[in-house]
Design a protein around this motif. Structure first.
Motif, short mmCIF file in Angstrom:
data_model
loop_
_atom_site.label_atom_id
_atom_site.label_comp_id
_atom_site.label_asym_id
_atom_site.label_seq_id
_atom_site.Cartn_x
_atom_site.Cartn_y
_atom_site.Cartn_z
N LEU A 1 0.83 -1.20 0.00
CA LEU A 1 0.00 0.00 0.00
C LEU A 1 0.86 1.25 0.00
CD1 LEU A 1 -2.73 1.48 0.29
CD2 LEU A 1 -2.46 1.21 2.74
N PHE A 2 1.85 1.31 0.89
CA PHE A 2 2.67 2.52 0.97
C PHE A 2 3.51 2.72 -0.29
CE2 PHE A 2 1.74 1.58 5.40
CZ PHE A 2 1.18 2.79 5.78
N ARG A 3 3.99 1.62 -0.87
CA ARG A 3 4.75 1.73 -2.11
C ARG A 3 3.85 2.26 -3.22
NH1 ARG A 3 7.42 -3.51 -4.55
NH2 ARG A 3 5.24 -3.99 -4.57
N THR A 4 2.61 1.81 -3.26
CA THR A 4 1.66 2.29 -4.27
C THR A 4 1.39 3.78 -4.08
OG1 THR A 4 0.60 0.12 -4.32
CG2 THR A 4 -0.67 1.97 -5.20
N ILE A 5 1.17 4.20 -2.84
CA ILE A 5 0.94 5.62 -2.56
C ILE A 5 2.17 6.42 -2.98
CG2 ILE A 5 0.64 7.34 -0.73
CD1 ILE A 5 -1.00 5.21 0.78
N PHE A 6 3.36 5.94 -2.64
CA PHE A 6 4.58 6.65 -2.98
C PHE A 6 4.72 6.80 -4.49
CE2 PHE A 6 9.10 6.65 -4.07
CZ PHE A 6 9.50 7.81 -3.41
N LEU A 7 4.48 5.73 -5.23
CA LEU A 7 4.60 5.80 -6.69
C LEU A 7 3.60 6.77 -7.29
CD1 LEU A 7 5.20 2.04 -7.57
CD2 LEU A 7 6.87 3.92 -7.63
N LEU A 8 2.39 6.79 -6.77
CA LEU A 8 1.39 7.74 -7.26
C LEU A 8 1.80 9.17 -6.96
CD1 LEU A 8 -1.91 5.93 -6.23
CD2 LEU A 8 -1.09 6.33 -8.55
N LEU A 9 2.36 9.39 -5.79
CA LEU A 9 2.75 10.75 -5.41
C LEU A 9 3.97 11.23 -6.19
CD1 LEU A 9 2.27 10.61 -1.55
CD2 LEU A 9 0.74 11.56 -3.27
N VAL A 10 4.92 10.34 -6.44
CA VAL A 10 6.12 10.74 -7.17
C VAL A 10 5.78 11.15 -8.59
CG1 VAL A 10 8.30 9.87 -8.11
CG2 VAL A 10 7.71 9.44 -5.73
N SER A 11 4.75 10.54 -9.17
CA SER A 11 4.36 10.89 -10.53
C SER A 11 3.77 12.29 -10.60
CB SER A 11 3.36 9.86 -11.09
OG SER A 11 2.15 9.93 -10.37
N ALA A 46 -3.49 4.24 7.49
CA ALA A 46 -3.52 4.24 6.03
C ALA A 46 -3.99 2.86 5.59
CB ALA A 46 -2.15 4.54 5.45
N GLU A 47 -4.95 2.83 4.68
CA GLU A 47 -5.46 1.56 4.20
C GLU A 47 -5.94 1.70 2.76
OE1 GLU A 47 -8.55 0.51 6.92
OE2 GLU A 47 -9.77 2.24 6.45
N LYS A 48 -6.03 0.57 2.11
CA LYS A 48 -6.53 0.55 0.74
C LYS A 48 -8.00 0.15 0.78
CE LYS A 48 -5.76 -1.47 -3.78
NZ LYS A 48 -4.99 -2.44 -4.56
N GLN A 49 -8.82 0.95 0.11
CA GLN A 49 -10.25 0.64 -0.01
C GLN A 49 -10.59 0.65 -1.50
OE1 GLN A 49 -12.68 3.20 2.38
NE2 GLN A 49 -11.90 2.40 4.29
N ARG A 50 -10.86 -0.52 -2.02
CA ARG A 50 -11.07 -0.70 -3.45
C ARG A 50 -9.86 -0.18 -4.20
NH1 ARG A 50 -17.39 0.92 -3.57
NH2 ARG A 50 -18.07 -0.75 -2.19
N SER A 51 -10.00 0.84 -5.01
CA SER A 51 -8.86 1.34 -5.78
C SER A 51 -8.32 2.65 -5.21
CB SER A 51 -9.27 1.53 -7.24
OG SER A 51 -10.30 2.49 -7.33
N ALA A 52 -8.67 2.97 -3.97
CA ALA A 52 -8.24 4.23 -3.37
C ALA A 52 -7.45 3.98 -2.09
CB ALA A 52 -9.46 5.09 -3.04
N ALA A 53 -6.57 4.90 -1.80
CA ALA A 53 -5.85 4.89 -0.53
C ALA A 53 -6.59 5.85 0.40
CB ALA A 53 -4.42 5.35 -0.71
#
Length: 88
Positions: A1-11, A46-53
């Motif tokens: 989850l945190f890696r996904t959030i990080f990748l989205l934010l870096v973009s 922090a948690e993933k709910q469906r396709s959202a953080a």
């Protein structure tokens, strides 16, 4: 989850900066809300709910009075001394 959030934010660097500043402000507000309270606590979840953080910042402070709940999201609104106060 945190890696996904990080990748989205870096973009989107500036979006990441704004999100981080917003989260830091919410945590600071939560810490101020429990100031002087015995057994005060702040949780960051922090948690993933469906396709959202989803990020939640929760405290056991005094809360926001009902009459202020409609204006707290007004830019630069503050109830703190020295803050910029909103005048409708």
């Amino acid at each position: 989850l945190f890696r996904t959030i990080f990748l989205l934010l870096v973009s989107n660097f500036w979006g990441a900066v704004q999100l981080l500043l917003g989260l830091l402000n919410l945590v600071r507000n939560a810490l101020q809300a429990i100031e002087g309270k015995e057994n005060g606590w702040v949780k960051v979840i922090a948690e993933k709910q469906r396709s959202a953080a989803v990020i939640r910042i929760i405290d056991n402070g005094t809360g926001i009075p009902r009459e202020l709940q409609t204006v707290i999201f007004t830019p630069f609104y503050s109830t703190k001394k020295g803050g910029k106060r909103y005048r409708p």
